[in-house]
Each structure stands twice: as C-alpha cells, then as structure tokens.
Design a protein around this motif. Structure first.
Motif, PDB file in Angstrom:
ATOM      1  N   GLU A 166      10.036  32.903  15.611  1.00  0.00           N
ATOM      2  CA  GLU A 166       9.929  31.735  14.737  1.00  0.00           C
ATOM      3  C   GLU A 166       8.540  31.111  14.827  1.00  0.00           C
ATOM      4  OE1 GLU A 166      11.920  30.369  12.485  1.00  0.00           O
ATOM      5  OE2 GLU A 166      13.552  31.782  12.777  1.00  0.00           O
ATOM      6  N   LEU A 167       8.038  30.943  16.040  1.00  0.00           N
ATOM      7  CA  LEU A 167       6.726  30.325  16.224  1.00  0.00           C
ATOM      8  C   LEU A 167       5.598  31.213  15.701  1.00  0.00           C
ATOM      9  CD1 LEU A 167       7.240  28.783  19.774  1.00  0.00           C
ATOM     10  CD2 LEU A 167       7.162  27.563  17.582  1.00  0.00           C
ATOM     11  N   VAL A 179      14.028  26.589  17.660  1.00  0.00           N
ATOM     12  CA  VAL A 179      13.340  26.786  18.944  1.00  0.00           C
ATOM     13  C   VAL A 179      13.800  25.746  19.958  1.00  0.00           C
ATOM     14  CG1 VAL A 179      11.069  26.658  20.067  1.00  0.00           C
ATOM     15  CG2 VAL A 179      11.344  27.954  17.927  1.00  0.00           C
ATOM     16  N   LEU A 196       7.399  27.405  26.020  1.00  0.00           N
ATOM     17  CA  LEU A 196       8.853  27.563  26.058  1.00  0.00           C
ATOM     18  C   LEU A 196       9.266  27.867  27.492  1.00  0.00           C
ATOM     19  CD1 LEU A 196       9.127  29.974  22.999  1.00  0.00           C
ATOM     20  CD2 LEU A 196       9.125  27.466  23.005  1.00  0.00           C
ATOM     21  N   CYS A 248      15.951  26.872  23.644  1.00  0.00           N
ATOM     22  CA  CYS A 248      15.151  26.924  24.863  1.00  0.00           C
ATOM     23  C   CYS A 248      15.613  25.853  25.843  1.00  0.00           C
ATOM     24  CB  CYS A 248      13.672  26.697  24.531  1.00  0.00           C
ATOM     25  SG  CYS A 248      12.964  27.949  23.440  1.00  0.00           S
ATOM     26  N   VAL A 260      10.920  22.687  25.808  1.00  0.00           N
ATOM     27  CA  VAL A 260       9.823  23.001  24.891  1.00  0.00           C
ATOM     28  C   VAL A 260       8.785  21.905  25.047  1.00  0.00           C
ATOM     29  CG1 VAL A 260       9.103  23.360  22.488  1.00  0.00           C
ATOM     30  CG2 VAL A 260      11.385  24.097  23.228  1.00  0.00           C
ATOM     31  N   ALA A 315      12.963  32.695  19.484  1.00  0.00           N
ATOM     32  CA  ALA A 315      12.106  31.511  19.490  1.00  0.00           C
ATOM     33  C   ALA A 315      10.644  31.892  19.239  1.00  0.00           C
ATOM     34  CB  ALA A 315      12.243  30.761  20.817  1.00  0.00           C
TER      35      ALA A 315
END
Length: 131
Positions: A48-49, A103, A123, A107, A110, A45
């Motif tokens: 990706e961010l 994401v 997250l 998670c 979020v 996650a």
C-alpha cells in the motif's frame, strides 16, 4: 542483507517493481522471524505504501527491514510530503483513500517522520503475539 546486522533493503522506482517489493518484504520478514500470517500483513502494508509512493511522488522509494529484540521494524522511505495518521476508513462508495487506514489497522505501530525532503513511515510488528 547488509553487513553483520540483520538488515535488508531495496529500492523501487516503477510500478513493475511492486511485485519484487512484495516478494522481498515477504522473504525478508521470514528471515527476520516474523510468522507467516504476520509477514503477509506486513507485505500488504508495504505494498500500500509503495503504491502510494509511485502514485503521488517522484523518484521512487526504499524499503528497509530490520529486527530488534521482540519486534520487526520496516521503513518505507520516499520524497513525498508528510502523511497524517489517524484517518478514518473512507465510505464504501469512495474509490480511493484506504491505503493509510489499512496500514494503521494491520500494524502494531505506525510512525512517520519527515526530514531533509524525505518522509519515512516506520511500521512495527511484534515478533511474538499472544493468541
């Protein structure tokens, strides 16, 4: 780790930093008590961010992890615009646009806040999950 709190933080500003960001998140999550499989999901996650930060904003970003009773919180902070949650997974033929959908799907929670020119994606991963 900063001070006496269980709090870890690092900055990144170039694509070459992404491997270090992933290693940092993985190790810090383990220190904070997140089980290995869930730490792998958190690492995905954040990757990706952080990749989105480097592709769509200027100035890089920061990753901050901390533990609270029963959960681990991870903030990814950058100078980018507010992001919208609740995205559908793009169709298979689409080349881009899966990051936030991934994401959100991996998670436990979020959240997104924007203030003073910064955007923080928070997250949440529960430390103990029922099988």
């Amino acid at each position: 780790m900063t001070g006496g709190l269980r709090h870890y933080e690092m900055s990144y500003d170039r694509p070459a930093d992404l491997a270090e960001v992933r290693a940092f998140v993985r190790a810090s999550a383990g220190h904070l008590g997140l089980p290995e499989r869930r730490a792998d999901l958190l690492t995905l996650a954040v990757s990706e961010l952080a990749t989105n930060t480097l592709q769509h904003t200027a100035g890089g970003g920061r990753v901050r992890l901390r533990a609270e009773p029963g959960r681990l919180l991870c903030d990814v902070i950058d100078r980018g615009p507010m992001r919208l949650l609740g995205r559908e997974m793009p169709a298979a033929q689409e080349v881009r646009g899966r990051g936030l959908a991934i994401v959100e799907s991996i998670c436990d929670e979020v959240g997104i806040e924007s203030e003073d020119g910064s955007t923080r994606v928070c997250l949440t991963f529960l430390l103990e999950v029922e099988p």
